[in-house]
Design a protein around this motif. Structure first.
Motif, PDB file in Angstrom:
ATOM      1  N   GLN A 188      -1.542 -14.685  19.232  1.00 37.65           N
ATOM      2  CA  GLN A 188      -2.638 -13.833  19.704  1.00 37.65           C
ATOM      3  C   GLN A 188      -2.632 -12.490  18.971  1.00 37.65           C
ATOM      4  N   TRP A 199     -19.730 -18.410  18.067  1.00 37.98           N
ATOM      5  CA  TRP A 199     -18.434 -18.711  18.667  1.00 37.98           C
ATOM      6  C   TRP A 199     -18.511 -18.656  20.190  1.00 37.98           C
ATOM      7  N   HIS A 223     -15.827 -18.071  21.965  1.00 40.23           N
ATOM      8  CA  HIS A 223     -14.972 -16.905  22.182  1.00 40.23           C
ATOM      9  C   HIS A 223     -14.954 -16.103  20.880  1.00 40.23           C
ATOM     10  N   ILE A 244      -7.548 -17.357  25.434  1.00 46.46           N
ATOM     11  CA  ILE A 244      -7.056 -18.664  25.865  1.00 46.46           C
ATOM     12  C   ILE A 244      -7.978 -19.177  26.961  1.00 46.46           C
ATOM     13  N   LEU A 270      -6.415 -23.857  25.530  1.00 44.44           N
ATOM     14  CA  LEU A 270      -6.670 -23.765  24.099  1.00 44.44           C
ATOM     15  C   LEU A 270      -6.703 -22.298  23.676  1.00 44.44           C
ATOM     16  N   LEU A 271      -6.068 -21.995  22.543  1.00 40.74           N
ATOM     17  CA  LEU A 271      -6.095 -20.663  21.959  1.00 40.74           C
ATOM     18  C   LEU A 271      -7.172 -20.639  20.890  1.00 40.74           C
ATOM     19  N   TYR A 272      -8.166 -19.748  21.081  1.00 39.31           N
ATOM     20  CA  TYR A 272      -9.296 -19.651  20.166  1.00 39.31           C
ATOM     21  C   TYR A 272      -9.115 -18.472  19.214  1.00 39.31           C
ATOM     22  N   ALA A 324      -6.261 -19.557  14.093  1.00 44.89           N
ATOM     23  CA  ALA A 324      -5.409 -20.180  15.119  1.00 44.89           C
ATOM     24  C   ALA A 324      -4.706 -21.409  14.551  1.00 44.89           C
ATOM     25  N   SER A 335      -9.771 -28.342  13.563  1.00 43.83           N
ATOM     26  CA  SER A 335     -10.747 -27.258  13.718  1.00 43.83           C
ATOM     27  C   SER A 335     -10.597 -26.148  12.695  1.00 43.83           C
ATOM     28  N   ASP A 395     -15.303 -21.685  16.363  1.00 42.64           N
ATOM     29  CA  ASP A 395     -14.426 -22.011  17.502  1.00 42.64           C
ATOM     30  C   ASP A 395     -13.119 -22.678  17.042  1.00 42.64           C
ATOM     31  N   GLU A 396     -12.569 -22.206  15.931  1.00 42.06           N
ATOM     32  CA  GLU A 396     -11.240 -22.667  15.528  1.00 42.06           C
ATOM     33  C   GLU A 396     -10.280 -22.465  16.698  1.00 42.06           C
ATOM     34  N   ARG A 397      -9.449 -23.449  16.952  1.00 46.57           N
ATOM     35  CA  ARG A 397      -8.616 -23.402  18.154  1.00 46.57           C
ATOM     36  C   ARG A 397      -7.429 -24.347  18.000  1.00 46.57           C
TER      37      ARG A 397
END
Length: 393
Positions: free
Chosen positions: A13, A87, A89, A96, A100-102, A106, A359, A364-366
């Motif tokens: 993060q 996006w 997020h 998160i 999922l961590l966006y 990531a 991704s 929205d890469e996550r």
């Protein structure tokens, strides 16, 4: 699954919140340097520049002075996010949501960097001192860019300063669907070329007074596609040639053009060299145009080399660590595009292992939070196997 004293998700993060779009450092290396120095790493910031390319900042960090020197390598630069409004997020928020961590990077590859940093810091915490050897980190800000002022120049700096690597793991995403299914032990080479067929310009109503190069280009390209380059081998899939664009740049419908050109890429295995492929293409074109009065001229960019790290200590220990944590037996693969491992392979055995690829570079890469935590545990288990013969430190 064992938890680590350092939180890989929290580190990821922190990195995602640094807007390190190539070539900007964006604070990502500052963030890592602060953590690593606090743990006892000696850190070197290594900015490099070259004519026609942006200046790029890089980081080399090491703890320990002995051998073996195990290097984790990666990059903190990312591709642009595109339209922020597309996006779910914000691309640099590190949110998160539902496990999922966006965020941009990531998957590719701030998550991988965070995982190996967390693993190294946890190992040092429980080792109560320096490892039985050295742990180093090579972090570039130029992997998504021209790759001129990044890993290649850091490695040359290291060689000039007697920094010797024994093994390296690049934390690029390697798994198509499930964490633990694939270790990359090499990559096919990549050769970009242009073929220009020269003819004689003229009026379409008087073709006998002209010589249409488009006919010749079609013949050349057909000959290049005619037969497979090879059928693959023990470590590599078959080589393949793909035409990527065909251009004539002729705005007139009543003019036979003077030349026609095509760009192509060859992804090749170790049955070939760039030189052998160039000779092959030249011979195929000569035969295709024989007697036509047309001429084919080829131009090439410098090739990315093919390489393979033969299965051995590095892949065996990493496979064991992956199996211990996931229960999977990873495939040893050479599929995919290029990475900075192509530079590292000239200095030591290198493999790649990281998160999933599904991704990366997308809106929205996550990544799965569970996968990120599990990757850190895999790297941590590998450190035990590498330095302690599998005995937990």
């Amino acid at each position: 699954m064992a938890s680590l004293s350092e939180d890989a998700v929290e580190i990821a993060q922190g990195l995602i919140r640094c807007k390190s779009v190539t070539p900007d450092e964006g604070g990502a290396l500052d963030y890592l340097q602060t953590k690593l120095q606090a743990a006892g790493f000696t850190c070197h910031r290594l900015p490099f520049e070259a004519a026609g390319t942006p200046t790029v900042d890089n980081l080399y960090a090491r703890i320990g002075t002995g051998r073996p020197n195990l290097c984790f390598a990666g990059h903190t630069d990312v591709v642009p996010p595109g339209d922020d409004d597309a996006w779910t997020h914000a691309p640099f928020a590190g949110d998160i949501d539902q496990g999922l961590l966006y965020g941009r990077g990531a998957s590719d590859m701030k998550g991988g960097v965070a995982a190996f940093v967390a693993a190294a810091l946890d190992y040092l915490t429980f080792a109560r001192g320096e490892p039985a050897g050295s742990i180093s980190l090579l972090i570039t800000g130029d992997e998504e860019g021209p790759a001129v002022n990044g890993t290649d120049k850091v490695l040359k700096w290291m060689a000039a300063h007697d920094e010797v690597l024994d093994h390296a793991i690049v934390g690029e995403p390697t798994n198509a669907t499930q964490l633990g299914e694939t270790i990359k032990i090499g990559r096919r080479g990549s050769l970009n070329g242009k073929v220009t067929v020269k003819g004689v310009q003229g009026h379409v109503a008087y073709p006998a007074l002209a010589n249409n190069p488009i006919r010749g280009l079609i013949a050349v390209l057909s000959s290049l596609y005619e037969e497979p380059l090879d059928h693959g081998n023990a470590h590599f899939a078959p080589s393949n040639l793909e035409v990527t664009t065909i251009d004539v740049r002729n705005p007139a419908t009543n003019v036979i053009p003077a030349k026609a050109e095509a760009l192509f890429n060859i992804r090749f295995n170790d049955d070939h060299t760039p030189e052998s492929l160039q000779s092959w293409a030249r011979e195929k074109a000569f035969m295709a145009l024989e007697g036509s009065g047309l001429e084919a001229i080829f131009d090439y960019e410098p090739a990315n080399p093919v390489f393979v790290t033969e299965p051995g200590t590095l892949s065996t220990l990493l496979s064991e660590a992956i199996s211990d944590v996931t229960g999977l037996t990873p495939e040893l693969s050479t599929a995919g595009g290029t990475s900075d491992a192509r530079f590292i392979k000239d200095y030591c055995p290198v493999v790649e292992f990281g998160l999933t690829t599904e991704s990366m570079h997308q809106v929205d890469e996550r990544v799965s939070v569970a996968d990120l935590e599990k990757l850190a545990v895999i790297y941590r288990r590998f450190l035990d196997l590498y330095f302690n013969g599998g005995t937990a430190s």
